[in-house]
Design a protein around this motif. Structure first.
Motif, short mmCIF file in Angstrom:
data_model
loop_
_atom_site.label_atom_id
_atom_site.label_comp_id
_atom_site.label_asym_id
_atom_site.label_seq_id
_atom_site.Cartn_x
_atom_site.Cartn_y
_atom_site.Cartn_z
N UNK A 48 -7.20 6.21 -10.11
CA UNK A 48 -8.12 5.26 -9.48
C UNK A 48 -9.38 5.94 -8.90
N UNK A 49 -9.72 7.09 -9.45
CA UNK A 49 -10.94 7.76 -8.99
C UNK A 49 -12.19 7.19 -9.65
N UNK A 93 -8.28 -1.29 -3.16
CA UNK A 93 -7.82 -1.73 -4.48
C UNK A 93 -6.50 -2.50 -4.46
N UNK A 94 -5.74 -2.44 -3.37
CA UNK A 94 -4.41 -3.05 -3.39
C UNK A 94 -4.47 -4.55 -3.62
N UNK A 106 0.82 -1.23 0.00
CA UNK A 106 0.00 0.00 0.00
C UNK A 106 0.85 1.27 0.00
N UNK A 107 1.95 1.26 0.76
CA UNK A 107 2.81 2.45 0.81
C UNK A 107 3.43 2.72 -0.56
N UNK A 116 -6.61 8.00 -0.20
CA UNK A 116 -6.15 7.01 0.80
C UNK A 116 -7.13 5.87 1.02
N UNK A 117 -8.44 6.16 1.03
CA UNK A 117 -9.41 5.08 1.27
C UNK A 117 -9.48 4.10 0.11
N UNK A 118 -9.02 4.52 -1.06
CA UNK A 118 -9.03 3.62 -2.22
C UNK A 118 -7.87 2.62 -2.17
#
Length: 272
Positions: free
Chosen positions: A152-153, A119-120, A101-102, A113-115
């Motif tokens: 990724x929006x 999605x990871x 994620x980082x 951040x919430x995505x």
């Protein structure tokens, strides 16, 4: 039929023990009644040699004595020691995530951040199962997704899709195909032809239900299908990010950003 010496000896000892016990019982009982009478009881087995002669070894060898017993007697350790059981192999450790994620946050600074947490996992799963397994391939793949999905929006093209109406190269041969099959998914798959091929590959009817392509659970799977169907792993390895971008986009739209995202991704993945 031959009887081994050890078997003969065991039979002799057992039989002698029974004879001795029986004789002692008779003698003891007779002594209690009449000592003189006890002395007159015939002693049939007066000598050990006579006892051995009296035993019918042939009968003993066929009355419950088996080859298995003989084998066990010959090697007592073979029948008493338990078989050694091999230890269970330790389970293999799970493979490390393709991208953390980082790392994703650093590669695509504009991602919400919430995505990232949402999605990871599907992103990594899509890469792992489609050979997108080197920093060059991963950086190229993520760079294309980042541009196509606006960091990724969204997994559906902002435009209406009317611009694709009548595009035979996309398979849009029926009225309304441009809008119906506009860009969707993490890589913005476009056109009836691609929707048909994708449906054949996944078993999901995206032709009848094109909106399913924009669902998060399908967005990364379909992006990886598009990637591998164009052999973009090899293109990334050999021709480079510009050629990858041309195949994905069909032109040079946002090419400078695609290159910048690729270079950033490569730096993050090579030197995490």
């Amino acid at each position: 039929m031959s009887v081994s010496y050890s078997r003969r000896l065991r039979a002799a000892v057992a039989a002698a023990a029974m004879i001795t016990t029986a004789t002692a019982a008779v003698v003891a009982g007779t002594s209690a009644a009449n000592a003189d009478t006890a002395s007159s009881v015939p002693a049939r087995f007066e000598q050990p040699r006579e006892q051995l002669k009296a035993l019918d070894f042939e009968a003993l060898s066929t009355a419950g004595w088996s080859g298995a017993d003989n084998a066990a007697t010959a090697d007592p350790a073979a029948s008493t020691e338990p078989a050694e059981v091999a230890p269970e192999p330790a389970p293999a450790p799970p493979p490390p995530p393709a991208v953390t994620p980082d790392e994703l946050a650093r590669i695509v600074p504009g991602i919400q951040p919430e995505k990232i947490e949402q999605y990871i996992a599907p992103l990594n799963d899509a890469m792992v199962h489609n050979g997108i397994d080197t920093p060059v391939r991963q950086a190229a793949f993520i760079a294309q997704l980042a541009v196509e999905s606006d960091s990724f929006r969204t997994f559906e093209e902002y435009a209406s899709g009317r611009a694709y109406e009548g595009r035979a190269d996309l398979g849009n041969t029926q009225p309304g195909d441009g809008v119906r099959y506009k860009g969707r998914g993490a890589i913005q798959i476009t056109g009836r032809h691609n929707y048909e091929k994708l449906s054949e590959h996944t078993g999901v009817d995206f032709v009848a239900h094109p909106e399913l392509l924009s669902a998060p659970e399908n967005a990364f799977t379909t992006a990886a299908w598009y990637w591998t169907s164009r052999n973009l792993n090899q293109v990334a390895d050999t021709a480079g990010i510009v050629r990858v971008s041309e195949i994905v986009n069909g032109g040079h739209h946002a090419l400078s950003r695609r290159i910048a995202d690729f270079e950033r991704g490569l730096n993050v993945l090579i030197q995490p």
